[in-house]
Design a protein around this motif. Structure first.
Motif, PDB file in Angstrom:
ATOM      1  N   THR A 114      30.611  40.323  44.766  1.00 24.88           N
ATOM      2  CA  THR A 114      29.746  41.507  45.285  1.00 24.88           C
ATOM      3  C   THR A 114      30.331  41.668  46.984  1.00 24.88           C
ATOM      4  O   THR A 114      30.508  42.814  47.368  1.00 24.88           O
ATOM      5  CB  THR A 114      28.481  41.519  45.156  1.00 24.88           C
ATOM      6  OG1 THR A 114      28.266  41.532  43.622  1.00 24.88           O
ATOM      7  CG2 THR A 114      27.710  42.415  45.693  1.00 24.88           C
ATOM      8  N   ALA A 115      30.232  40.405  47.611  1.00 27.65           N
ATOM      9  CA  ALA A 115      30.575  40.520  48.862  1.00 27.65           C
ATOM     10  C   ALA A 115      32.032  40.901  49.241  1.00 27.65           C
ATOM     11  O   ALA A 115      32.184  41.708  50.095  1.00 27.65           O
ATOM     12  CB  ALA A 115      30.234  39.001  49.362  1.00 27.65           C
ATOM     13  N   LEU A 116      32.992  40.398  48.362  1.00 28.15           N
ATOM     14  CA  LEU A 116      34.207  40.713  48.391  1.00 28.15           C
ATOM     15  C   LEU A 116      34.452  42.457  48.252  1.00 28.15           C
ATOM     16  O   LEU A 116      35.188  43.065  49.072  1.00 28.15           O
ATOM     17  CB  LEU A 116      35.094  40.209  47.511  1.00 28.15           C
ATOM     18  CG  LEU A 116      35.333  38.473  47.485  1.00 28.15           C
ATOM     19  CD1 LEU A 116      36.080  37.985  46.296  1.00 28.15           C
ATOM     20  CD2 LEU A 116      36.160  38.225  48.731  1.00 28.15           C
ATOM     21  N   LEU A 134      44.048  50.681  43.854  1.00 27.74           N
ATOM     22  CA  LEU A 134      43.468  49.530  44.142  1.00 27.74           C
ATOM     23  C   LEU A 134      44.398  48.550  43.236  1.00 27.74           C
ATOM     24  O   LEU A 134      44.272  48.515  41.989  1.00 27.74           O
ATOM     25  CB  LEU A 134      42.163  49.246  44.108  1.00 27.74           C
ATOM     26  CG  LEU A 134      41.244  50.249  44.742  1.00 27.74           C
ATOM     27  CD1 LEU A 134      39.861  49.817  44.510  1.00 27.74           C
ATOM     28  CD2 LEU A 134      41.744  50.195  46.330  1.00 27.74           C
ATOM     29  N   ILE A 135      45.054  47.528  43.833  1.00 28.84           N
ATOM     30  CA  ILE A 135      45.999  46.590  43.044  1.00 28.84           C
ATOM     31  C   ILE A 135      45.372  45.233  43.468  1.00 28.84           C
ATOM     32  O   ILE A 135      45.072  44.813  44.570  1.00 28.84           O
ATOM     33  CB  ILE A 135      47.323  46.578  43.112  1.00 28.84           C
ATOM     34  CG1 ILE A 135      47.894  48.066  42.870  1.00 28.84           C
ATOM     35  CG2 ILE A 135      48.105  45.555  42.356  1.00 28.84           C
ATOM     36  CD1 ILE A 135      49.425  48.153  43.502  1.00 28.84           C
ATOM     37  N   GLY A 136      44.898  44.288  42.369  1.00 24.28           N
ATOM     38  CA  GLY A 136      44.526  43.160  42.802  1.00 24.28           C
ATOM     39  C   GLY A 136      44.983  42.280  41.765  1.00 24.28           C
ATOM     40  O   GLY A 136      45.039  42.415  40.632  1.00 24.28           O
ATOM     41  N   HIS A 137      45.317  40.966  42.115  1.00 23.24           N
ATOM     42  CA  HIS A 137      45.706  39.930  41.507  1.00 23.24           C
ATOM     43  C   HIS A 137      44.513  38.680  41.404  1.00 23.24           C
ATOM     44  O   HIS A 137      44.011  38.364  42.102  1.00 23.24           O
ATOM     45  CB  HIS A 137      46.894  38.990  41.817  1.00 23.24           C
ATOM     46  CG  HIS A 137      47.361  37.815  41.024  1.00 23.24           C
ATOM     47  ND1 HIS A 137      47.442  36.696  41.453  1.00 23.24           N
ATOM     48  CD2 HIS A 137      47.833  37.771  39.812  1.00 23.24           C
ATOM     49  CE1 HIS A 137      47.788  35.953  40.800  1.00 23.24           C
ATOM     50  NE2 HIS A 137      48.083  36.453  39.553  1.00 23.24           N
ATOM     51  N   THR A 143      37.759  41.769  41.981  1.00 20.61           N
ATOM     52  CA  THR A 143      37.388  42.505  43.142  1.00 20.61           C
ATOM     53  C   THR A 143      37.597  43.980  42.922  1.00 20.61           C
ATOM     54  O   THR A 143      36.671  44.444  43.132  1.00 20.61           O
ATOM     55  CB  THR A 143      38.114  42.097  44.188  1.00 20.61           C
ATOM     56  OG1 THR A 143      37.743  40.565  44.718  1.00 20.61           O
ATOM     57  CG2 THR A 143      37.604  42.783  45.613  1.00 20.61           C
ATOM     58  N   VAL A 144      38.933  44.413  42.373  1.00 17.12           N
ATOM     59  CA  VAL A 144      39.116  45.978  42.214  1.00 17.12           C
ATOM     60  C   VAL A 144      38.069  46.410  41.144  1.00 17.12           C
ATOM     61  O   VAL A 144      37.709  47.502  41.112  1.00 17.12           O
ATOM     62  CB  VAL A 144      40.303  46.271  42.216  1.00 17.12           C
ATOM     63  CG1 VAL A 144      41.211  45.510  43.377  1.00 17.12           C
ATOM     64  CG2 VAL A 144      41.218  45.578  40.825  1.00 17.12           C
ATOM     65  N   MET A 145      38.148  45.551  39.968  1.00 18.83           N
ATOM     66  CA  MET A 145      37.215  45.935  39.007  1.00 18.83           C
ATOM     67  C   MET A 145      35.812  46.237  39.313  1.00 18.83           C
ATOM     68  O   MET A 145      35.043  47.027  38.852  1.00 18.83           O
ATOM     69  CB  MET A 145      37.368  44.942  37.690  1.00 18.83           C
ATOM     70  CG  MET A 145      38.509  44.795  37.103  1.00 18.83           C
ATOM     71  SD  MET A 145      38.683  44.019  35.564  1.00 18.83           S
ATOM     72  CE  MET A 145      39.179  42.340  36.197  1.00 18.83           C
ATOM     73  N   THR A 146      35.245  45.265  40.129  1.00 22.18           N
ATOM     74  CA  THR A 146      34.034  45.214  40.721  1.00 22.18           C
ATOM     75  C   THR A 146      33.726  46.670  41.540  1.00 22.18           C
ATOM     76  O   THR A 146      32.901  47.327  41.444  1.00 22.18           O
ATOM     77  CB  THR A 146      33.630  44.002  41.462  1.00 22.18           C
ATOM     78  OG1 THR A 146      33.773  42.761  40.807  1.00 22.18           O
ATOM     79  CG2 THR A 146      32.344  44.064  42.118  1.00 22.18           C
TER      80      THR A 146
END
Length: 315
Positions: A114-116, A134-137, A143-146
């Motif tokens: 949530t903070a991220l 938004l691309i995240g590994h 983070t991007v799903m959140t």
């Protein structure tokens, strides 16, 4: 949903959290309000101003932005050639960010999804980035799903890489990495070679050690090397990194398009997690790449091809 043909047999792992197992029936999600939140510090954490690097093909990339979010212990310096390729091929500026407690971004004791997410949402608003991909590994994927589930209007689509929207134990490697990095700091090494030798028992693979040691720097010419990331904070956050803040797809859902990319040799997106992915992200597509967890660095050309095809189809 669309599935790319697998190159290996399915990877099965006991990562589906028990609290998801009874949710089988789909239902209409509760509508979420438009993305009009103000991003202020909450009672538990503050939003931090994120460092970033812009890849814009020498100013020629003028399209909708792409935001890339690294994984745990990573930074905006990871996968620079991939970011440059996206800017060149897609003519879209790519913002590679440092999350809190990573790279050149500020440190904070709170380190959870949530903070991220709030940090990156504030970054999008500060830089007026609209219709973003938004691309995240790994950590960045959650983070991007959140973000997508919290505020669907914050982005046009998402590309999570080798992680799923479930509570799932991290690979046992990550606690070892954290322990090894703490050992390095305690030893106060004077050279990268010395630090590598200390870290070797905790990270057997040289590419992984090299990745972790990119976080080392010398505060002063005669000072020992130290990590620019707060290793102790991140070590304490490992349970939060295994968690996911949403548990019920009947309450929140992202109805825009999403491309999930997984490594076929990695356990993080097992076939058992696909129904949950489909319920949170009903328009998701899946691409499998013959790689381990470090999909982007292991198979950059295949990753670039998958992302470019997905995004060009949306134009």
């Amino acid at each position: 949903m669309r599935f790319a043909q697998r190159s290996l047999q399915p990877v099965y792992a006991p990562f589906l959290h028990p609290k998801h197992t009874t949710r089988i029936q789909l239902s209409r999600s509760t509508p979420l309000p438009a993305w009009t939140r103000s991003f202020h510090a909450s009672a538990n954490w503050r939003v931090v101003d994120l460092a970033y690097r812009l890849h814009d093909n020498n100013g020629n990339a003028k399209g909708d932005p792409i935001v890339m979010i690294h994984g745990l212990f990573g930074s905006k310096r990871n996968n620079q050639s991939v970011a440059n390729a996206f800017a060149r091929i897609l003519s879209r500026p790519v913002y590679a960010i440092d999350t809190r407690n990573h790279g050149e971004s500020p440190h904070d004791k709170a380190h959870n999804y949530t903070a991220l997410a709030e940090d990156v949402e504030a970054f999008l608003q500060k830089h007026n980035l609209k219709n973003s991909t938004l691309i995240g590994h790994s950590m960045g994927a959650k983070t991007v799903m959140t973000m997508a589930l919290r505020n669907p209007d914050c982005c046009a689509n998402i590309i999570p890489v080798d992680n799923a929207p479930v509570d799932a134990a991290l690979s046992s490697d990550f606690p070892k990495y954290a322990e090894g990095m703490q050992r390095v700091e305690q030893a106060k090494p004077k050279s990268q070679k010395e630090a590598d030798k200390i870290l070797e028992p905790y990270a057997k693979d040289l590419p992984v050690r090299q990745f972790l040691l990119t976080n080392l720097f010398k505060p002063e010419p005669s000072a020992p090397l130290k990590f620019r990331i707060p290793v102790q904070i991140l070590a304490k956050a490992l349970d939060d990194m295994a968690d996911f803040p949403f548990t019920n797809p009947d309450e929140v859902r992202f109805n825009k398009q999403a491309l999930f990319v997984r490594g076929t040799k990695s356990p993080y997106v097992s076939d058992e997690t696909l129904p949950i992915i489909g319920r949170f992200f009903p328009r998701f597509e899946l691409v499998d790449i013959d790689a381990g967890h470090w999909v982007i660095s292991e198979k950059p050309e295949e990753f670039i091809k998958a992302v470019v095809e997905f995004l060009q189809e949306k134009e």
